[in-house]
Each structure stands twice: as structure tokens, then as C-alpha cells.
Design an enzyme around this catalytic site. Structure first.
Site, PDB file in Angstrom:
ATOM      1  N   PHE A 150      27.887 -70.741 100.420  1.00 43.15           N
ATOM      2  CA  PHE A 150      29.120 -70.106  99.938  1.00 43.15           C
ATOM      3  C   PHE A 150      30.104 -69.804 101.059  1.00 43.15           C
ATOM      4  O   PHE A 150      31.295 -69.645 100.816  1.00 43.15           O
ATOM      5  CB  PHE A 150      28.773 -68.792  99.196  1.00 43.15           C
ATOM      6  CG  PHE A 150      28.526 -67.614 100.105  1.00 43.15           C
ATOM      7  CD1 PHE A 150      29.596 -66.879 100.615  1.00 43.15           C
ATOM      8  CD2 PHE A 150      27.246 -67.239 100.480  1.00 43.15           C
ATOM      9  CE1 PHE A 150      29.382 -65.799 101.478  1.00 43.15           C
ATOM     10  CE2 PHE A 150      27.026 -66.176 101.328  1.00 43.15           C
ATOM     11  CZ  PHE A 150      28.101 -65.453 101.828  1.00 43.15           C
ATOM     12  N   LYS A 174      26.743 -80.907  96.045  1.00 44.46           N
ATOM     13  CA  LYS A 174      26.366 -79.780  95.170  1.00 44.46           C
ATOM     14  C   LYS A 174      26.785 -78.514  95.935  1.00 44.46           C
ATOM     15  O   LYS A 174      26.046 -77.994  96.744  1.00 44.46           O
ATOM     16  CB  LYS A 174      24.844 -79.810  94.928  1.00 44.46           C
ATOM     17  CG  LYS A 174      24.365 -79.108  93.666  1.00 44.46           C
ATOM     18  CD  LYS A 174      24.785 -77.668  93.517  1.00 44.46           C
ATOM     19  CE  LYS A 174      24.008 -76.697  94.372  1.00 44.46           C
ATOM     20  NZ  LYS A 174      24.575 -75.324  94.352  1.00 44.46           N
ATOM     21  N   GLU A 177      27.563 -72.288  94.019  1.00 43.14           N
ATOM     22  CA  GLU A 177      28.088 -71.906  92.706  1.00 43.14           C
ATOM     23  C   GLU A 177      28.960 -70.641  92.798  1.00 43.14           C
ATOM     24  O   GLU A 177      29.586 -70.240  91.830  1.00 43.14           O
ATOM     25  CB  GLU A 177      26.944 -71.712  91.701  1.00 43.14           C
ATOM     26  CG  GLU A 177      25.925 -70.640  92.031  1.00 43.14           C
ATOM     27  CD  GLU A 177      24.814 -71.096  92.990  1.00 43.14           C
ATOM     28  OE1 GLU A 177      25.107 -71.877  93.930  1.00 43.14           O
ATOM     29  OE2 GLU A 177      23.675 -70.636  92.823  1.00 43.14           O
ATOM     30  N   CYS A 282      27.657 -68.423 109.931  1.00 47.83           N
ATOM     31  CA  CYS A 282      26.371 -68.697 110.571  1.00 47.83           C
ATOM     32  C   CYS A 282      26.499 -68.603 112.084  1.00 47.83           C
ATOM     33  O   CYS A 282      25.509 -68.502 112.791  1.00 47.83           O
ATOM     34  CB  CYS A 282      25.863 -70.071 110.185  1.00 47.83           C
ATOM     35  SG  CYS A 282      26.869 -71.368 110.884  1.00 47.83           S
ATOM     36  N   GLU A 383      18.513 -61.749 109.277  1.00 48.34           N
ATOM     37  CA  GLU A 383      19.945 -62.061 109.164  1.00 48.34           C
ATOM     38  C   GLU A 383      20.561 -61.164 108.089  1.00 48.34           C
ATOM     39  O   GLU A 383      20.117 -61.170 106.944  1.00 48.34           O
ATOM     40  CB  GLU A 383      20.114 -63.538 108.768  1.00 48.34           C
ATOM     41  CG  GLU A 383      21.559 -63.960 108.687  1.00 48.34           C
ATOM     42  CD  GLU A 383      21.738 -65.417 108.246  1.00 48.34           C
ATOM     43  OE1 GLU A 383      21.041 -65.856 107.322  1.00 48.34           O
ATOM     44  OE2 GLU A 383      22.606 -66.093 108.834  1.00 48.34           O
TER      45      GLU A 383
HETATM   46  P1  NAD Z   1      21.721 -70.221 100.135  1.00 46.30           P
HETATM   47  O1  NAD Z   1      20.557 -70.764 100.861  1.00 46.30           O
HETATM   48  O2  NAD Z   1      21.512 -69.123  99.168  1.00 46.30           O
HETATM   49  O3  NAD Z   1      22.438 -71.395  99.288  1.00 46.30           O
HETATM   50  C1  NAD Z   1      22.754 -72.626  99.873  1.00 46.30           C
HETATM   51  C2  NAD Z   1      22.739 -73.702  98.785  1.00 46.30           C
HETATM   52  O4  NAD Z   1      21.410 -73.804  98.261  1.00 46.30           O
HETATM   53  C3  NAD Z   1      23.653 -73.414  97.618  1.00 46.30           C
HETATM   54  O5  NAD Z   1      24.284 -74.605  97.222  1.00 46.30           O
HETATM   55  C4  NAD Z   1      22.721 -72.899  96.540  1.00 46.30           C
HETATM   56  O6  NAD Z   1      23.151 -73.175  95.234  1.00 46.30           O
HETATM   57  C5  NAD Z   1      21.424 -73.631  96.846  1.00 46.30           C
HETATM   58  N1  NAD Z   1      20.243 -72.844  96.446  1.00 46.30           N
HETATM   59  C6  NAD Z   1      20.120 -71.492  96.445  1.00 46.30           C
HETATM   60  N2  NAD Z   1      18.910 -71.129  96.014  1.00 46.30           N
HETATM   61  C7  NAD Z   1      18.233 -72.271  95.742  1.00 46.30           C
HETATM   62  C8  NAD Z   1      16.916 -72.552  95.255  1.00 46.30           C
HETATM   63  N3  NAD Z   1      16.046 -71.573  94.974  1.00 46.30           N
HETATM   64  N4  NAD Z   1      16.561 -73.841  95.099  1.00 46.30           N
HETATM   65  C9  NAD Z   1      17.418 -74.827  95.372  1.00 46.30           C
HETATM   66  N5  NAD Z   1      18.689 -74.615  95.822  1.00 46.30           N
HETATM   67  C10 NAD Z   1      19.095 -73.357  96.001  1.00 46.30           C
HETATM   68  O7  NAD Z   1      22.814 -69.822 101.232  1.00 46.30           O
HETATM   69  P2  NAD Z   1      24.181 -69.048 101.039  1.00 46.30           P
HETATM   70  O8  NAD Z   1      23.895 -67.623 100.745  1.00 46.30           O
HETATM   71  O9  NAD Z   1      25.068 -69.783 100.110  1.00 46.30           O
HETATM   72  O10 NAD Z   1      24.797 -69.191 102.501  1.00 46.30           O
HETATM   73  C11 NAD Z   1      24.538 -68.313 103.549  1.00 46.30           C
HETATM   74  C12 NAD Z   1      23.470 -68.841 104.460  1.00 46.30           C
HETATM   75  O11 NAD Z   1      23.856 -70.101 104.988  1.00 46.30           O
HETATM   76  C13 NAD Z   1      23.228 -67.965 105.685  1.00 46.30           C
HETATM   77  O12 NAD Z   1      21.855 -67.881 105.914  1.00 46.30           O
HETATM   78  C14 NAD Z   1      23.930 -68.707 106.804  1.00 46.30           C
HETATM   79  O13 NAD Z   1      23.438 -68.437 108.100  1.00 46.30           O
HETATM   80  C15 NAD Z   1      23.675 -70.101 106.412  1.00 46.30           C
HETATM   81  N6  NAD Z   1      24.620 -71.018 107.030  1.00 46.30           N
HETATM   82  C16 NAD Z   1      24.154 -71.799 108.048  1.00 46.30           C
HETATM   83  C17 NAD Z   1      25.026 -72.641 108.687  1.00 46.30           C
HETATM   84  C18 NAD Z   1      24.535 -73.500 109.813  1.00 46.30           C
HETATM   85  O14 NAD Z   1      25.234 -74.432 110.158  1.00 46.30           O
HETATM   86  N7  NAD Z   1      23.395 -73.242 110.407  1.00 46.30           N
HETATM   87  C19 NAD Z   1      26.364 -72.718 108.306  1.00 46.30           C
HETATM   88  C20 NAD Z   1      26.794 -71.917 107.247  1.00 46.30           C
HETATM   89  C21 NAD Z   1      25.902 -71.073 106.618  1.00 46.30           C
END
Ligand code: NAD
Length: 498
Positions: A150, A174, A177, A282, A383
Site C-alpha cells: 500500500f 495485483k 487493495e 520501507c 517494524e
Molecule cells: P503486505 O505484506 O500486507 O501486503 C503486500 C501485498 O501482499 C498486498 O498486495 C496484499 O494484498 C498482499 N497480501 C497481504 N496479505 C496476504 C496474504 N495473507 N496472502 C497473500 N497475499 C497477501 O504489506 P503492506 O502492509 O501493503 O506494505 C507494507 C510493508 O511493505 C512493510 O513491511 C514495508 O516495509 C514493506 N515494503 C518493503 C519495500 C522494500 O522494497 N523492501 C518497499 C515498500 C514496502
């Protein structure tokens, strides 16, 4: 009545049919602004088929022609920066200038992708053996998938699909959401730039959509950016289904402030890196490691700045920090502040319970500053992903470096110092993927590659830059001879070149 956000499959918006939807909020008002369709397995399979159908034609399109689509896409993105940035503000909450910066950093990957004819050039060796030549080529992997978080709804998709597509693959995105409007608009603009239908598809959804993408045999590669728990699942599931995977994950980035650092500049850097985008980056700095006598001076410099932070809606030009993405996330982050107090950290500035007139239901929180945080505390280890900065004291450089290296995450880090030797030793010896020297957020430019170490990334390729060319292509090496090079008879020994 709120609008609906659907899918983009085979070149057009396709209405969700699953009967399942998720709420999209405006984080500044707390109101539901739209409902996003959550795709069923069948709908995702339709997108995979569209990408599969478009693959042979697009893979056979000369790289120069693909690059020309990217040039037009770059132009269109430039014309639509403000529109995209407003979408980000309205669904993510970040302030407008920051949102424009996000689009710009994504656009730079499209600029890099414009050079794809040069980037895809293979290698050639004349006479690897007598009358035998050898050459290599890079061919597309096939249908590629991007699953994005997100916090950068435009930039992270742009880290992925322009390079994948320029390399001759087709793509299914994808997005999160929580803020799906900008990614959908990115796909429409790609079509407008001349992208053939089916080359870039967007399916909105949750676990059901993701699981379909991870297990379908037609998908060749999966790029993921998100939290570590989900990234680990994505990595192992997609790899078990025979796909190449890159999963970039969570972080706890430390900035080491040496006693000789310019404290004014270091504290300014911490303000931007700790509280910019409400800490939902991140590459945010969430830990400042104050070395020796830097500690008290740093806290003295930071405290008034954190108190003066202007928190408000992202469209207000005076706002420095916007709201958190959802109410649930706000509760999680303020829960961590409660925990820090319980664990015995010193709460210097408390950002909980911030109420803004006219925005009573917005997901706002003020900047929060902890001092005397120690490595055993959960607020140090985990985090938080919010506007919470922890200051840890370290007696010397060696113990500061040890803290950085012992942490389970290894995304980014930074050192503030005027001592070249300390900076060099830090850059050489830290166990971290991206390092800044007097730079708080060392996000590599589009012609380098982005990636963390340790539990901040799974897989062996970073995003964009040359790593993307390697990830999104398969290497083929041809060894060739013609009749003049052939000598008589069968050879049973393992071939050795002469
Ligand atoms: P998230 O892991 O909750 O979601 C990421 C994606 O995975 C979304 O598209 C979501 O719909 C999907 N997802 C969520 N739960 C799932 C499940 N149980 N099964 C399958 N798919 C699922 O992450 P977020 O809250 O959207 O983003 C924040 C996180 O992203 C933080 O931990 C941040 O550090 C990390 N991030 C990392 C980088 C990097 O380059 N290392 C960059 C940006 C964000």
C-alpha cells in the site's frame, strides 16, 4: 453512493463479478471513498489467459519497438503526474509533494526501460574452438506477476512492470487493495501509449487472487514487495510451483550519528526520513543510533522539531505529514507507543490521540520520539511502519555497527559523520543492502538496483536497474559451427574445445 474500482484485463476495465469487495478509505477524513472488487480465482485466471495470449506477439516484437512504447508512456506519465499524485494523496494519505516525488521515482524506471535495446544485447565470442562461435541472448520469462504494497501504490508497480514488459514479457499486477486507483490508471495510460491489449493487466484482490497467481503453471515469475511475513510465504509458495521469485520485504533502518556529525543536519535528516510519509516507507529511518556524546545533543535538537511537525491532510500545502493509511494501522502504531512505554523506553514526544479540527475521523497521529530504547524491546526489534523514531545510545562506533548488523532486517542504513575513515569502515562492514553516507534514505537511482539483505528480501535479484534485466529474462547460450568446422566420426569423450 461510492464508486467502484474494478480490474483491467485484455486492454479494458472489467467489472468485478466475485460479489466480494473491499472498502477504500480517504485517510484524511476516514470516509469510504470507493469499493474495490476482490477478484475470484476464475477472474484471475481470465487475466492470466489474457497475458498468455498476448505473450507470443509481444515477445516477438523488436526491442526497439517496445522501447518506443516506453518513450510514449514516459511522456504520458509526465503529463499525468498531478492526477496520479492526487490519487495517491486521496487513498494513501501522503502529502502532495511527496506523492509527486513517488511518481517521479517510478517514472525514472520507465526512462531506464527506454534503453532496453541496448540493455538486452548479448555476448558473442568468435572461435571458442576451431571454427566454433558462441553467443548468448536474453529471452523473456513469460507471464510475470507483481504483488505490491500500500505504501507506494504507483512507484512500486513502476519498479516492476516497465522493465518486465520492455524485456518482452506480459504482466499481471495485483496492487494493494488499500489504494488501488493509481495502479489502475497506470495500466490505462500504458494502453494509451500503445501497449497492446493483454500485455499489462491489473487484477484487484486479496489472498484468493494472490494464491491463484502463485500456483498457476502459466505464470513464470513473481515480483513481490510487502511485509516479511507475507513475502516469505510468497517466496516459498511461488518457488515450490517452479517460478522465479523476488520478494522485497520489511525493514528497521538505522541511522548512526557519530559524535563528530553536524547534529543540526543529522536531526533534519531524521525528521524527513523518520516522519516523511508518516513513517510508512520501507526506507524510513526508524532507529537513530547516537554514538558517544551525540545522544543528548541529538535529542535536544530533535524534540522541538518533532513537536513542531505540521500534521494535516495531504492536499494542504502546509502539511509536512499526512494521516496513516487506515484506522486499523493507526491503532497498531499507537499500540506500539503504548508498548514502548510499558517496556521502559523514555517517551520524549507522544503523538497519540492527535485530533485535527474538521478531520476528527481521519487517521492522524503526531510524530513520536522515544529515547533510551534498548535492543531487547519489541519497539526496537519489530517494524512499526509509522511516525515513531527510536533513539538508541551506543558507546562507540563498533557497538553501533554491531547493532546494525545484529538486527534481523537489512534493507537500508545510513551514517552521519565527517570522518571519512568511519564512513568507509561502515559502508564496507555493514550487513545491509543499501547504505547512505550523510544521506538518510539511500534509495538507488533507476540505473542501479534496489534490494535489501537478511530478512528484508528473499531471492537473489533486486528491483529495476540491471538486476531487473537479469530477473525478467532467461539466459540462452548458443555454441555453433558450420560444415567447415566438422571433423569425422562420433566423439564419446566430453567435448573439449581445441
Ligand atoms: P503486505 O505484506 O500486507 O501486503 C503486500 C501485498 O501482499 C498486498 O498486495 C496484499 O494484498 C498482499 N497480501 C497481504 N496479505 C496476504 C496474504 N495473507 N496472502 C497473500 N497475499 C497477501 O504489506 P503492506 O502492509 O501493503 O506494505 C507494507 C510493508 O511493505 C512493510 O513491511 C514495508 O516495509 C514493506 N515494503 C518493503 C519495500 C522494500 O522494497 N523492501 C518497499 C515498500 C514496502
Amino acid at each position: 453512493m461510492v464508486g467502484s474500482i474494478d480490474h483491467f484485463i485484455a486492454g479494458k476495465i472489467v467489472k468485478g463479478r466475485s460479489g466480494r469487495q473491499g472498502d477504500v478509505f480517504n485517510p484524511a477524513t476516514g470516509e469510504v471513498s470507493a469499493q474495490v472488487a476482490l477478484a475470484s480465482k476464475a477472474e484471475v485466471e481470465e487475466a492470466i489467459q489474457a497475458a498468455q495470449d498476448a505473450l507470443p506477439g509481444w515477445a516477438a516484437t523488436p526491442p526497439l519497438t517496445r522501447a518506443r512504447v516506453m518513450f510514449r508512456y514516459k511522456q504520458l506519465l509526465e503529463q499525468h503526474v498531478d492526477e496520479l499524485a492526487e490519487m495517491l494523496v486521496n487513498e494513501h494519505g501522503k502529502v502532495l509533494d511527496d506523492a509527486r516525488g513517488e511518481v517521479q521515482r517510478g517514472l525514472e524506471v520507465v526512462e531506464f526501460a527506454c534503453g532496453i535495446p541496448h540493455l538486452l544485447k548479448g555476448e558473442f565470442t568468435e572461435s571458442v574452438g576451431t571454427n566454433i562461435d558462441s553467443y548468448s541472448m536474453r529471452q523473456p520469462v513469460g507471464v510475470c506477476v507483481g504483488i505490491t504494497p500500500f505504501n507506494f501504490p504507483a512507484m512500486v508497480p513502476l519498479w516492476m512492470f516497465p522493465m518486465a514488459i520492455a524485456c518482452g514479457n506480459t504482466f499481471i499486477l495485483k496492487p494493494s487493495e488499500k489504494d488501488p486507483s493509481a495502479p489502475l490508471r497506470l495500466a490505462e495510460l500504458f494502453m494509451e501509449a500503445g501497449g497492446p491489449k493483454g500485455v499489462l493487466n491489473v487484477v484487484n484482490g486479496d489472498k484468493e487472487a494472490v494464491d491463484t497467481l502463485l500456483t498457476d503453471p502459466r505464470v513464470g515469475a513473481v515480483s513481490f514487495v510487502g511485509s516479511t511475513a507475507i513475502g516469505e510465504y510468497i517466496y516459498s509458495t511461488a518457488a515450490a510451483h517452479g517460478k522465479r521469485v523476488q520478494a522485497l520485504c520489511g525493514a528497521k533502518n538505522h541511522m548512526v550519528v557519530m559524535p563528530d556529525a553536524n547534529i543540526e543536519k543529522a536531526s533534519d535528516a531524521l525528521m524527513g526520513a523518520g516522519y516523511g510519509a508518516a513513517g510508512e516507507r520501507c526506507m524510513a529511518i526508524s532507529v537513530a543510533v547516537a554514538v558517544g556524546d551525540a545522544g543528548d545533543r541529538l535529542i535536544d535538537a530533535l524534540e522541538p522539531k518533532v513537536r513542531a511537525l505540521k500534521v494535516g491532510p495531504g492536499m494542504d500545502p502546509d502539511s509536512q505529514m499526512g494521516p496513516l493509511v487506515t484506522k486499523q494501522h493507526l491503532e497498531k502504531v499507537s499500540g506500539y507507543v503504548d508498548l514502548g512505554v510499558e517496556e521502559g523506553a523514555k517517551l520524549v514526544v507522544d503523538g497519540r490521540n492527535l485530533h485535527l479540527q474538521g478531520y476528527e475521523n481521519g487517521h492522524f497521529m503526531g510524530g513520536t520520539l522515544f529515547d533510551q530504547v534498548t535492543p531487547d524491546m519489541r519497539i526496537y526489534r519489530e517494524e512499526i511502519f509509522g511516525p515513531v523514531l527510536s533513539v538508541v545510545r551506543a558507546p562507540d562506533f563498533k557497538s553501533a555497527l554491531k547493532l546494525v548488523n545484529d538486527h534481523e532486517y537489512g534493507n537500508g542504513t545510513s551514517i552521519y559523520t565527517q570522518d571519512g575513515d568511519a564512513a568507509r569502515a561502515f559502508a564496507s562492514n555493514c550487513n545491509i543492502g543499501m547504505v547512505g553516507v550523510n544521506i538518510p534514505i539511500p534509495v538507488p537511482m533507476a540505473f542501479h538496483s534496489f534490494g535489501g539483505w537478511k530478512r528484508s528480501a528473499f531471492g537473489d535479484h533486486g528491483m529495476y536497474g540491471m538486476d531487473a534485466v537479469r530477473f525478467y529474462t532467461k539466459l540462452k547460450t548458443i555454441t555453433s559451427r558450420w560444415l567447415t568446422g566438422m571433423t569425422g566420426g562420433a566423439e564419446f569423450a566430453f567435448p573439449v574445445m581445441r
